[in-house]
Motif scaffolding. Sequence first.
Motif, PDB file in Angstrom:
ATOM      1  N   THR B  40       0.817  -1.206   0.000  1.00 33.40           N
ATOM      2  CA  THR B  40       0.000   0.000   0.000  1.00 33.40           C
ATOM      3  C   THR B  40       0.852   1.258   0.000  1.00 33.40           C
ATOM      4  O   THR B  40       0.339   2.350  -0.027  1.00 33.40           O
ATOM      5  CB  THR B  40      -0.931   0.030   1.230  1.00 33.40           C
ATOM      6  N   ASN B  41       2.163   1.099   0.045  1.00 32.85           N
ATOM      7  CA  ASN B  41       3.034   2.266   0.107  1.00 32.85           C
ATOM      8  C   ASN B  41       3.456   2.698  -1.287  1.00 32.85           C
ATOM      9  O   ASN B  41       4.155   1.978  -1.986  1.00 32.85           O
ATOM     10  CB  ASN B  41       4.269   1.908   0.956  1.00 32.85           C
ATOM     11  N   PRO B  42       3.016   3.881  -1.706  1.00 33.74           N
ATOM     12  CA  PRO B  42       3.280   4.326  -3.079  1.00 33.74           C
ATOM     13  C   PRO B  42       4.763   4.541  -3.360  1.00 33.74           C
ATOM     14  O   PRO B  42       5.187   4.519  -4.512  1.00 33.74           O
ATOM     15  CB  PRO B  42       2.530   5.656  -3.168  1.00 33.74           C
ATOM     16  N   ALA B  43       5.564   4.750  -2.298  1.00 30.27           N
ATOM     17  CA  ALA B  43       6.956   5.107  -2.532  1.00 30.27           C
ATOM     18  C   ALA B  43       7.805   3.893  -2.869  1.00 30.27           C
ATOM     19  O   ALA B  43       8.957   4.024  -3.243  1.00 30.27           O
ATOM     20  CB  ALA B  43       7.513   5.789  -1.297  1.00 30.27           C
ATOM     21  N   ILE B  44       7.249   2.702  -2.710  1.00 30.52           N
ATOM     22  CA  ILE B  44       8.060   1.513  -2.919  1.00 30.52           C
ATOM     23  C   ILE B  44       7.696   0.857  -4.236  1.00 30.52           C
ATOM     24  O   ILE B  44       6.600   0.332  -4.405  1.00 30.52           O
ATOM     25  CB  ILE B  44       7.883   0.546  -1.744  1.00 30.52           C
ATOM     26  N   PRO B  45       8.586   0.923  -5.212  1.00 32.22           N
ATOM     27  CA  PRO B  45       8.272   0.359  -6.521  1.00 32.22           C
ATOM     28  C   PRO B  45       8.160  -1.160  -6.448  1.00 32.22           C
ATOM     29  O   PRO B  45       8.780  -1.795  -5.589  1.00 32.22           O
ATOM     30  CB  PRO B  45       9.455   0.777  -7.394  1.00 32.22           C
ATOM     31  N   PRO B  46       7.359  -1.745  -7.345  1.00 34.32           N
ATOM     32  CA  PRO B  46       7.136  -3.190  -7.308  1.00 34.32           C
ATOM     33  C   PRO B  46       8.419  -4.000  -7.416  1.00 34.32           C
ATOM     34  O   PRO B  46       8.529  -5.069  -6.812  1.00 34.32           O
ATOM     35  CB  PRO B  46       6.229  -3.441  -8.502  1.00 34.32           C
ATOM     36  N   GLU B  47       9.433  -3.464  -8.150  1.00 38.31           N
ATOM     37  CA  GLU B  47      10.640  -4.292  -8.297  1.00 38.31           C
ATOM     38  C   GLU B  47      11.377  -4.439  -6.967  1.00 38.31           C
ATOM     39  O   GLU B  47      12.058  -5.425  -6.728  1.00 38.31           O
ATOM     40  CB  GLU B  47      11.554  -3.757  -9.415  1.00 38.31           C
ATOM     41  N   VAL B  48      11.189  -3.455  -6.058  1.00 38.34           N
ATOM     42  CA  VAL B  48      11.802  -3.586  -4.739  1.00 38.34           C
ATOM     43  C   VAL B  48      11.178  -4.756  -3.994  1.00 38.34           C
ATOM     44  O   VAL B  48      11.859  -5.565  -3.372  1.00 38.34           O
ATOM     45  CB  VAL B  48      11.624  -2.285  -3.924  1.00 38.34           C
ATOM     46  N   ARG B  49       9.840  -4.842  -4.110  1.00 41.72           N
ATOM     47  CA  ARG B  49       9.144  -5.947  -3.451  1.00 41.72           C
ATOM     48  C   ARG B  49       9.587  -7.275  -4.029  1.00 41.72           C
ATOM     49  O   ARG B  49       9.862  -8.227  -3.308  1.00 41.72           O
ATOM     50  CB  ARG B  49       7.642  -5.781  -3.633  1.00 41.72           C
ATOM     51  N   ALA B  50       9.685  -7.322  -5.351  1.00 38.83           N
ATOM     52  CA  ALA B  50      10.096  -8.563  -6.012  1.00 38.83           C
ATOM     53  C   ALA B  50      11.504  -8.946  -5.558  1.00 38.83           C
ATOM     54  O   ALA B  50      11.787 -10.114  -5.269  1.00 38.83           O
ATOM     55  CB  ALA B  50      10.051  -8.376  -7.522  1.00 38.83           C
ATOM     56  N   ASN B  51      12.361  -7.930  -5.456  1.00 38.35           N
ATOM     57  CA  ASN B  51      13.735  -8.146  -5.029  1.00 38.35           C
ATOM     58  C   ASN B  51      13.790  -8.713  -3.607  1.00 38.35           C
ATOM     59  O   ASN B  51      14.540  -9.651  -3.315  1.00 38.35           O
ATOM     60  CB  ASN B  51      14.442  -6.787  -5.061  1.00 38.35           C
ATOM     61  N   LEU B  52      12.955  -8.131  -2.720  1.00 37.31           N
ATOM     62  CA  LEU B  52      12.908  -8.587  -1.339  1.00 37.31           C
ATOM     63  C   LEU B  52      12.454 -10.041  -1.264  1.00 37.31           C
ATOM     64  O   LEU B  52      13.034 -10.848  -0.542  1.00 37.31           O
ATOM     65  CB  LEU B  52      11.934  -7.721  -0.548  1.00 37.31           C
ATOM     66  N   ARG B  53      11.402 -10.335  -2.016  1.00 35.50           N
ATOM     67  CA  ARG B  53      10.896 -11.713  -2.023  1.00 35.50           C
ATOM     68  C   ARG B  53      11.984 -12.676  -2.468  1.00 35.50           C
ATOM     69  O   ARG B  53      12.197 -13.718  -1.867  1.00 35.50           O
ATOM     70  CB  ARG B  53       9.701 -11.842  -2.975  1.00 35.50           C
ATOM     71  N   ALA B  54      12.691 -12.278  -3.544  1.00 32.12           N
ATOM     72  CA  ALA B  54      13.727 -13.154  -4.073  1.00 32.12           C
ATOM     73  C   ALA B  54      14.852 -13.323  -3.047  1.00 32.12           C
ATOM     74  O   ALA B  54      15.359 -14.422  -2.842  1.00 32.12           O
ATOM     75  CB  ALA B  54      14.269 -12.574  -5.371  1.00 32.12           C
ATOM     76  N   SER B  55      15.207 -12.218  -2.355  1.00 36.07           N
ATOM     77  CA  SER B  55      16.326 -12.303  -1.418  1.00 36.07           C
ATOM     78  C   SER B  55      15.987 -13.223  -0.247  1.00 36.07           C
ATOM     79  O   SER B  55      16.867 -13.777   0.397  1.00 36.07           O
ATOM     80  CB  SER B  55      16.709 -10.912  -0.921  1.00 36.07           C
ATOM     81  N   LEU B  56      14.716 -13.396   0.064  1.00 34.42           N
ATOM     82  CA  LEU B  56      14.337 -14.291   1.158  1.00 34.42           C
ATOM     83  C   LEU B  56      13.999 -15.688   0.646  1.00 34.42           C
ATOM     84  O   LEU B  56      13.591 -16.555   1.411  1.00 34.42           O
ATOM     85  CB  LEU B  56      13.134 -13.724   1.906  1.00 34.42           C
ATOM     86  N   GLY B  57      14.144 -15.889  -0.657  1.00 38.76           N
ATOM     87  CA  GLY B  57      13.905 -17.222  -1.219  1.00 38.76           C
ATOM     88  C   GLY B  57      12.432 -17.566  -1.300  1.00 38.76           C
ATOM     89  O   GLY B  57      12.063 -18.733  -1.373  1.00 38.76           O
ATOM     90  N   LEU B  58      11.539 -16.571  -1.273  1.00 41.04           N
ATOM     91  CA  LEU B  58      10.103 -16.862  -1.265  1.00 41.04           C
ATOM     92  C   LEU B  58       9.590 -17.320  -2.619  1.00 41.04           C
ATOM     93  O   LEU B  58       8.481 -17.820  -2.716  1.00 41.04           O
ATOM     94  CB  LEU B  58       9.324 -15.624  -0.820  1.00 41.04           C
ATOM     95  N   ASP B  59      10.381 -17.120  -3.660  1.00 40.54           N
ATOM     96  CA  ASP B  59       9.912 -17.483  -4.985  1.00 40.54           C
ATOM     97  C   ASP B  59      10.256 -18.916  -5.382  1.00 40.54           C
ATOM     98  O   ASP B  59       9.805 -19.403  -6.409  1.00 40.54           O
ATOM     99  CB  ASP B  59      10.468 -16.506  -6.037  1.00 40.54           C
ATOM    100  N   ASP B  60      11.072 -19.588  -4.543  1.00 39.53           N
ATOM    101  CA  ASP B  60      11.437 -20.969  -4.862  1.00 39.53           C
ATOM    102  C   ASP B  60      10.222 -21.875  -4.684  1.00 39.53           C
ATOM    103  O   ASP B  60       9.327 -21.577  -3.902  1.00 39.53           O
ATOM    104  CB  ASP B  60      12.562 -21.440  -3.934  1.00 39.53           C
ATOM    105  N   PRO B  61      10.214 -23.025  -5.385  1.00 36.92           N
ATOM    106  CA  PRO B  61       9.113 -23.964  -5.174  1.00 36.92           C
ATOM    107  C   PRO B  61       9.132 -24.500  -3.737  1.00 36.92           C
ATOM    108  O   PRO B  61      10.171 -24.551  -3.082  1.00 36.92           O
ATOM    109  CB  PRO B  61       9.389 -25.077  -6.183  1.00 36.92           C
ATOM    110  N   ILE B  62       7.951 -24.910  -3.288  1.00 30.23           N
ATOM    111  CA  ILE B  62       7.773 -25.238  -1.883  1.00 30.23           C
ATOM    112  C   ILE B  62       8.653 -26.384  -1.403  1.00 30.23           C
ATOM    113  O   ILE B  62       9.203 -26.337  -0.311  1.00 30.23           O
ATOM    114  CB  ILE B  62       6.279 -25.506  -1.609  1.00 30.23           C
ATOM    115  N   HIS B  63       8.861 -27.439  -2.257  1.00 32.29           N
ATOM    116  CA  HIS B  63       9.641 -28.577  -1.759  1.00 32.29           C
ATOM    117  C   HIS B  63      11.103 -28.170  -1.552  1.00 32.29           C
ATOM    118  O   HIS B  63      11.753 -28.612  -0.614  1.00 32.29           O
ATOM    119  CB  HIS B  63       9.499 -29.786  -2.685  1.00 32.29           C
TER     120      HIS B  63
END
Lengths: 598, 319
Positions: B40-63
């Motif tokens: 909901t924060n307009p100042a944070i571009p979507p690629e930052v969110r994507a980057n954060l997700r990737a850095s925490l490994g959230l995009d890997d498959p579940i197994h």
Amino acid sequence: MTEDELRSLIGRVKRGTLSRRGFVKRVAAVGLTAPMATQLLAVTGAAPAAAQSMPAYRPTRRGGGGPLKILYWQAATLLNPHFANGSTNQEAARIFYEPLAGWAADGTLVPILAAEIPSREAGTLAADGKSVTWKLKQGVTWHDGTPFTADDVVFNWEYARNPANATVTSGSYKDINVVKVDAHTVRVEFQKPTPFWADAFVATRGMLIPKHLFQNFAGANSRDAPTNLRPVGTGPYRFVSFAPGDLLRGELNPNYHRENRPYFDTIEIKGGGDAVSAARAVLQTADFDFAWNLQVEEEVLARLEASGRGKVNVVDSGNIEFIQLNVTDPNTEVDGERSSIRTTHPAFSDPAVRQAMNFLCDKNSLQQFIYGRAGKATPNFLNNPPRYRSEAMRSEFSIQKANEVLDAAGWVRGRDGIRAKGNVRLRFVYQTSVNAPRQRTQALIKQAAQRAGIDLELKSVVATVFFSSDVANPDTYPKFYADMQMYTTTMTEADPQTFMNQYVSWEVSQKSNNWQGRNVLRFRNEEYDRVFREADGEMDPVKRTAQLIRLNDIVCGSHHIIPLLSRPNVSGQINAMRTNLSGWDNYHWMIADWYKEA
Amino acid sequence: MANYLLRRLLIAIPSLLGISVILFVVLALAPGDPFGELTTNPAIPPEVRANLRASLGLDDPIHLRYISWLTAMMKGDWGYSFVSRIPVDQLILQRLPTTLAVIGISQIVALAIALPVGVYAATRPYSIFDQVANTLAFVGFSLPTFFTGLVFILIFSITLDWLPFVYRTGIDASGWRWWWEQFRQSIMPIMVLGLFQGATWTRFVRSAVLDVIRLDYVTTARSKGLTEGTVTMKHVVRNAMIPVVTLVALQMPAVFGGAIVTEQIFRVPGIGSLLITSILANDTPVIMAVTFVFAALVIFFNLLADILYGWLDPRISYS
């Protein structure tokens, strides 16, 4: 009043043939509010740009104020401002870290680590809007005694924009270039003329971390920096201890760069619990000195306040609670996506239906009976700072008028009392997040709509789902798989440019961008796009103000959104506390100025 | 005995693995992500969110995520919290002392109430004492802790202004004053939990003792001329304690788990409040660790209860 007339009046103030008070009177006669008038003077250089409304600071020496106890009902979890997702973490970091400047309550800048606010007069603001020069305050030291210099400022830019760090502040830093001019001067360079130059190094996203402690932790190991949890900053309080999710403690910084500050000897921020008991601990029992973000029903708040030990602060902000009427059809699927921009909404494409919906929202009752001081009824999407508030918009609650508009447009009542035209019936799904005031608002609007022959089906989604970016979930607000939805959108800085990008066509939220676009409404309007682009590069502040107000009028005038309430920030403090709060910056932006009256 | 222990421990391994798989899958399927507030924060571009997700490994498959979690856990690495970027074990250790002190003492208070009251009531069934104890116990476990907690706050904090209702870990005092402040702020949460637990256990102890006290061997013991006290303590209570031990042992993991509601009301920084804030923030590593520790403790205390049986009742043998 036209732009030319305004301009000539401002010219007279500058030349001294018209007093500032006279100016305010004249423009008030044509409907501009007094704050807006003074703001106009400020932005055109006819009066100083720096804040004039800062409350007085009375203590005459540093320290001696005992402990300052702050209660948050959400708790801080980490203390690096570049990783601070969530306002609690920003607030906690703000005790120790400072930006070059902060935003005062009236939407003007106040220098903190800067020696002065850049201006055209001082030659620190380029005429073409492509660069801004910040002069840093001399003699400032970090808590460990190392001097604060331009190298630190440049380092923060490199740190924030480094993709390996995945900082939440990167949006403010990735498109700029920062050059060290000398030990206490830096120049920020923009790729194109940028009228809103006070983003990087300012306020919430401008808090500065020390180069000498973070330089070895920039990159893949940035998460391991011990200073992420043990901050060393320039702020009025030094770090003592931190238990994530529970308690943060600090003590007076004897070398703080502003004289006679801070007043308190120690500071403590306790986190956890709920908003009502936080309000109680300040207003009723006075166990704590300050509590933040009191999202408590007005009735409860007033009762707690009646015990006479504390009071509630209401500070204006740009946040707004509003309803969106979907431009696209949520019930037709195109290429695996509902609410696709290749469809139009069967009922809301008729302006009469949108207008009727606007007549059916009783904003004054919402303010009076549900939100109280935490919501002000408004016809505008862009409400603050006051200089950007449009005077052209009006809103009215009238079931009779709604009926008239619908009758005239040929929507006739069926046997069940619901209006229809052809095979389109006025039956809408109206969704929002689970939150008591929102459910009461939904019920109120549903009742009114029923009397105009519109049937609303109410839907509420758990906030953690509704406000998530989860692509797999159909109930998130960016997907907008409903006819209407309601939430609060936040304005995080005193300049509306970023805020108003919510309606430009290239920000449309859709499958191709994983629903990451900011234009959730899927609003598309050529004039809006054009005016937005103009405002983005317009260096004349008066013209730009008019353009931004025009953006508000286009989107509000389309009736595709129904602004309900402007939402001020509500906090509580004990009677003796003196704080300095702003709706454009963190609650703690001026914590050095907080003190207790003897 | 050693054989029995070994067998039980070996059985525990697949159960723990199964529990961890279920927990992990449920958490991965749950809606929401740790960066809800960023959307909901307009100042944070979507690629930052994507980057954060990737850095925490959230995009890997579940197994893959499960296997990497499991191997790390085997090596003693509990992972990093998504929201506070510190090791999960450190986060839990920070909360442990307060949890053990507040919840632990409340359990002791509960036992100190339940045992004497339950036993005494059972030895004099349907007396005035028994009736009063029964009624109070009924009231006690019918009232939920969030209700008694608020009533306590209303009486002792707001009306009388005696006790603080916000639990603070950083008390600026030493020596006796520190103990006194600690006592003042802990007494309400301890009593809320202790009275609730005590009420439940009182009824249980009473019925357990009542079952035993009617048996023939008790009559025999009395007819041998033993004093009433000896009969109760040596012959009745020891036998009646077997079911009580099970109940108390199974309750012990809850001591480590904390009491979510009570901790929230009094702002006690225990493991319960850590768990609830982690759930709200979708902080998977912390939720996994806390619930996993909890599961391990349940299995361990089950085993302990079984072993205690053998000691209390020599007829039960595991060889």
